[in-house]
Design a protein around this motif. Structure first.
Motif, mmCIF file in Angstrom:
data_model
loop_
_atom_site.group_PDB
_atom_site.id
_atom_site.type_symbol
_atom_site.label_atom_id
_atom_site.label_comp_id
_atom_site.label_asym_id
_atom_site.label_seq_id
_atom_site.Cartn_x
_atom_site.Cartn_y
_atom_site.Cartn_z
ATOM 1 N N MET A 76 114.920 72.919 58.717
ATOM 2 C CA MET A 76 114.034 72.041 59.500
ATOM 3 C C MET A 76 113.101 71.282 58.559
ATOM 4 N N ASP A 77 112.931 70.004 58.806
ATOM 5 C CA ASP A 77 112.063 69.176 57.959
ATOM 6 C C ASP A 77 110.620 69.640 58.097
ATOM 7 N N PRO A 78 110.016 70.158 57.019
ATOM 8 C CA PRO A 78 108.647 70.678 57.103
ATOM 9 C C PRO A 78 107.606 69.598 57.331
ATOM 10 N N THR A 79 107.996 68.323 57.195
ATOM 11 C CA THR A 79 107.016 67.251 57.372
ATOM 12 C C THR A 79 106.981 66.719 58.802
ATOM 13 N N LEU A 80 107.856 67.239 59.673
ATOM 14 C CA LEU A 80 107.828 66.793 61.060
ATOM 15 C C LEU A 80 106.547 67.237 61.745
ATOM 16 N N ASN A 81 106.157 66.507 62.775
ATOM 17 C CA ASN A 81 104.979 66.842 63.590
ATOM 18 C C ASN A 81 103.682 66.813 62.792
ATOM 19 N N MET A 82 103.647 66.038 61.718
ATOM 20 C CA MET A 82 102.410 65.850 60.963
ATOM 21 C C MET A 82 101.932 64.419 61.144
ATOM 22 N N SER A 83 100.645 64.232 61.227
ATOM 23 C CA SER A 83 100.110 62.872 61.261
ATOM 24 C C SER A 83 100.137 62.301 59.847
ATOM 25 N N PHE A 84 100.295 61.001 59.743
ATOM 26 C CA PHE A 84 100.349 60.322 58.447
ATOM 27 C C PHE A 84 99.286 59.234 58.436
ATOM 28 N N VAL A 85 98.410 59.263 57.438
ATOM 29 C CA VAL A 85 97.280 58.337 57.372
ATOM 30 C C VAL A 85 97.241 57.680 56.003
ATOM 31 N N GLN A 86 96.938 56.378 55.967
ATOM 32 C CA GLN A 86 96.725 55.682 54.702
ATOM 33 C C GLN A 86 95.236 55.450 54.497
ATOM 34 N N SER A 87 94.800 55.593 53.244
ATOM 35 C CA SER A 87 93.381 55.458 52.914
ATOM 36 C C SER A 87 93.247 54.911 51.505
ATOM 37 N N PRO A 88 92.260 54.066 51.252
ATOM 38 C CA PRO A 88 92.074 53.597 49.868
ATOM 39 C C PRO A 88 91.641 54.718 48.926
ATOM 40 N N VAL A 89 90.774 55.607 49.419
ATOM 41 C CA VAL A 89 90.249 56.681 48.568
ATOM 42 C C VAL A 89 90.152 57.972 49.379
ATOM 43 N N LEU A 90 90.702 59.042 48.822
ATOM 44 C CA LEU A 90 90.533 60.381 49.388
ATOM 45 C C LEU A 90 89.557 61.140 48.502
ATOM 46 N N ILE A 91 88.434 61.582 49.085
ATOM 47 C CA ILE A 91 87.412 62.336 48.347
ATOM 48 C C ILE A 91 87.537 63.799 48.743
ATOM 49 N N VAL A 92 87.823 64.646 47.778
ATOM 50 C CA VAL A 92 87.982 66.078 48.032
ATOM 51 C C VAL A 92 86.684 66.781 47.650
ATOM 52 N N GLY A 93 85.977 67.280 48.657
ATOM 53 C CA GLY A 93 84.666 67.872 48.445
ATOM 54 C C GLY A 93 83.605 66.945 48.980
ATOM 55 N N SER A 94 82.890 67.383 50.009
ATOM 56 C CA SER A 94 81.903 66.493 50.629
ATOM 57 C C SER A 94 80.528 67.128 50.658
ATOM 58 N N SER A 95 80.171 67.731 49.525
ATOM 59 C CA SER A 95 78.792 68.176 49.365
ATOM 60 C C SER A 95 78.003 66.987 48.830
ATOM 61 N N MET A 96 76.974 67.233 48.060
ATOM 62 C CA MET A 96 76.047 66.184 47.652
ATOM 63 C C MET A 96 76.734 65.047 46.880
ATOM 64 N N VAL A 97 77.581 65.372 45.916
ATOM 65 C CA VAL A 97 78.215 64.350 45.074
ATOM 66 C C VAL A 97 79.287 63.596 45.850
ATOM 67 N N GLY A 98 80.185 64.319 46.497
ATOM 68 C CA GLY A 98 81.254 63.670 47.237
ATOM 69 C C GLY A 98 80.733 62.804 48.367
ATOM 70 N N MET A 99 79.704 63.276 49.075
ATOM 71 C CA MET A 99 79.162 62.502 50.184
ATOM 72 C C MET A 99 78.426 61.261 49.673
ATOM 73 N N THR A 100 77.785 61.367 48.522
ATOM 74 C CA THR A 100 77.130 60.191 47.935
ATOM 75 C C THR A 100 78.166 59.123 47.605
ATOM 76 N N LEU A 101 79.303 59.524 47.040
ATOM 77 C CA LEU A 101 80.368 58.566 46.758
ATOM 78 C C LEU A 101 80.863 57.924 48.051
ATOM 79 N N SER A 102 81.018 58.717 49.082
ATOM 80 C CA SER A 102 81.464 58.195 50.376
ATOM 81 C C SER A 102 80.511 57.124 50.893
ATOM 82 N N VAL A 103 79.201 57.370 50.771
ATOM 83 C CA VAL A 103 78.195 56.410 51.237
ATOM 84 C C VAL A 103 78.224 55.145 50.367
ATOM 85 N N LEU A 104 78.336 55.312 49.051
ATOM 86 C CA LEU A 104 78.372 54.152 48.150
ATOM 87 C C LEU A 104 79.562 53.248 48.463
#
Length: 644
Positions: free
Chosen positions: A1-29
């Protein structure tokens, strides 16, 4: 069975991993700069819940001033902490005073920056930042973890999973920015090693309630280093004098191996003992939280691998001495955000992100690693000078906060003679932060900082005749970013910027000087050519490739590329599912083992009880035996006699 079935697929310019103080500041900038669709994730279910205090440096507060958060942060800070606090060293709160490291944390700061230093807990600050991110339309997903990722020449494909539901999402992004902390799984997957001083202590922070006003009022109002035979670390108490934390680095006989690992044996009782040793008094106290952490001072060998970029603690793990950790991370993303914007908009070459970020920030990370080690060795663990190494000379805090310099392809610099300078006397030169100064534009008085943050800025001398015309001609070319051009003058400004009557200073969006000249060219065409050449270098442009990109647009990932990214994650997805199944099985086995261990404990208790009964019986035999045989036990004795 294809393990990728039933998954949502999203495109994004930037994925930020970690949204504490530093990651969230980058998100706001990024949101402020109009980069829509960025996604920030964090495996935790919310922002910080622990009252960890952060010492925000003046450069950091200048970043938050650009984001419109400075006044809110200052107002919240003054509710709990003294804005003119210092840093001292004592034997204990009630004991002998040793020395002062910093008399007033904001003394002289107004001469180099429009923003002062302040203390604020992450528990208060992060919700302020999150609210701003939400207002700007940032997509922040708490309770979401990164399972795996795969990069190619066009982008990064990542598999995300909800911590609560197990629902999986595939993300296709241009860049992945890892702000996932000192034990960054992203860094580990890239195989990037850390270099520095390594593990120095298994430390612990003890959050407490205790009335220590009698020991600190009128004497100590900031960071208080504690040094005595029992404990070494530092204490911070809020304005009430009744709430604070103790960051304990070493405990017990100083210099011994065991003294470096207080977190390994910590208990509530031992924590209370350590607190009383730090207070120098046996007073009532309540322990609210005990947080264990590793005291490490290391820098990553590389700050990126292609399109996957490290920032914050993922790039450099710093000791808390001097408060450089979180601040250095915020400076990382401030350096990175405008570069990402221009590359994503097709206005700059990829090297602006993938080469100059490392070239500029990596030496600063190494500098901070050495400087926090020096502060730790000098203020808390003198024994390290013989066991680990003699620290570098401590540089002034202001030079580290506002006086560090960059050298890269994105600046018109020669090799740097020194990586830091004194920001109180520095002048505008390529690689340096634009000096703080009052200036006048069109009869209006303002600060240099008021012009920074949104675009490139060209400041020109008051008698310049052709720079403005050159900028106007350049602005007609869609392939270059916007330039704000201002004719300026002012006594303080002239002293720091040295434009002369017709010179120019070119400042990047992050506030660093990119290029200077003291005299304008002869014609507007020459001036335009000069600026165009400067721009092409700073933006890392390959002109032919850049013109092709602008003519054809920045292509979105093709279906084939997206499918290839999905297929490349098929094995990690299967492994992830298997790992989850094994984790569940392990949890079930743990429950069964707990039941078995409880039964074994019951049997051991029964065996111990039987042993006690047997021992008691053995003790009774010598006392009972004579009575049995001489007839003193009545009927039993008669029976025995009859038997005879």
């Amino acid at each position: 069975m294809d393990p990728t079935l039933n998954m949502s697929f999203v495109q994004s310019p930037v994925l930020i991993v970690g949204s504490s103080m530093v990651g969230m500041t980058l998100s706001v900038l990024l949101a402020k700069q109009g980069i829509e669709g960025c996604i920030a994730i964090d495996r935790h279910l919310s922002t910080a819940i622990h009252p960890r205090a952060v010492y925000f440096h003046t450069h950091t507060m200048a970043v938050y001033r650009e984001l419109g958060l400075y006044e809110d942060m200052k107002r919240e800070s003054t509710k709990y902490y003294d804005e003119n606090a210092g840093i001292v060293d004592v034997e204990s709160l009630a004991g002998k005073f040793n020395t002062t490291w910093l008399k007033n944390m904001n003394e002289g700061v107004e001469k180099i920056s429009p923003t002062g230093r302040l203390f604020l807990t992450q528990q208060i600050f992060e919700p302020i930042l999150r609210s701003t991110a939400r207002e700007l339309g940032s997509d922040t997903r708490f309770g979401t973890e990164l399972v795996s990722f795969q990069q190619d020449s066009d982008g990064v494909t990542a598999l995300l999973c909800s911590v609560e539901t197990g629902e999986k999402t595939l993300i296709r992004a241009k860049y992945l920015i890892a702000c996932d902390g000192n034990r960054s799984s992203t860094r580990e997957k890239l195989g990037i090693k850390m270099r520095g001083y390594g593990l120095l202590s298994h430390s612990v922070t003890i959050y407490f309630k205790a009335d220590v006003r009698r020991y600190i009022e009128g004497k100590y109002n900031g960071v208080i280093y504690i040094n005595n035979p029992t404990v070494r670390g530092f204490i911070r108490v809020d304005k009430t004098g009744q709430n604070g934390f103790f960051a304990l680095n070493t405990a017990g006989p100083q210099g011994t191996e065991d003294s470096r690992f207080p977190a390994d044996t910590i208990t509530d009782e031992l924590a209370a003992e350590y607190l009383r040793a730090a207070f120098g008094a046996d007073i009532d106290l309540e322990i609210e939280l005990i947080a264990k952490w590793r005291a490490v001072s290391d820098n990553a060998e590389a700050y990126n691998q292609g399109r996957v970029i490290l920032a914050g603690d993922a790039a450099h793990t710093l000791l808390p001495n001097g408060g450089f950790g979180g601040n250095t991370g915020i400076h990382d993303v401030h350096n990175l955000a405008w570069k990402l914007e221009l590359v994503l908009k097709g206005l700059a070459g990829r090297d602006l992100v993938e080469q100059t970020y490392h070239d500029e920030r990596h030496p600063i990370g190494a500098l901070m690693v050495n400087q926090v080690y020096a502060r730790y060795a000098n203020r808390t663990a003198q024994e390290l000078k013989t066991t680990v190494g003699i620290p570098d000379k401590e540089l002034p805090d202001l030079s580290l906060e506002m006086g560090y310099r960059y050298h890269s392809r994105a600046l018109m610099t020669e090799d740097l003679d020194e990586i830091t300078e004194d920001p109180r006397i520095s002048t505008a030169r390529p690689g340096s932060k634009a000096p703080h100064a009052q200036l006048e534009i069109d009869g209006k008085s303002m600060l240099v900082a008021d012009l920074l943050g949104d675009s490139f800025v060209l400041l020109i001398g008051r008698e310049s005749k052709i720079w403005e015309d050159a900028v106007e001609k350049l602005s007609l070319q869609a392939r270059l970013p916007v330039i704000q051009c201002h004719r300026v003058h002012g006594e303080a400004f002239d002293e720091r910027y040295r434009l002369g009557l017709s010179g120019a200073v070119f400042i990047r969006p992050d506030g660093f000087v990119a290029w200077t000249c003291t005299q304008e060219p002869s014609t507007p065409e020459e001036a335009r050519d000069v600026l165009e050449t400067v721009f092409e270098k700073i933006l890392c442009l390959d002109v032919e490739e850049h013109e092709h990109t602008l003519a054809n647009g920045i292509s979105a990932p093709s279906v084939a590329v997206a499918q290839a990214g999905v297929l490349s994650l098929a094995v990690p997805i299967v492994l992830f599912e298997q790992e989850k199944a094994l984790v569940r099985e392990k949890e079930q086995l743990a429950v069964r083992m707990a039941v078995i261990e409880e039964r074994i404990a019951d049997l051991r208790r029964m065996s111990a009880l039987q042993n006690e009964i047997a021992m008691l019986a053995m003790k009774l035999v010598p006392a009972v035996a004579p009575l049995v045989f001489d007839g003193s036990l009545g009927l039993l004795g008669d029976d025995v006699q009859s038997a005879r």
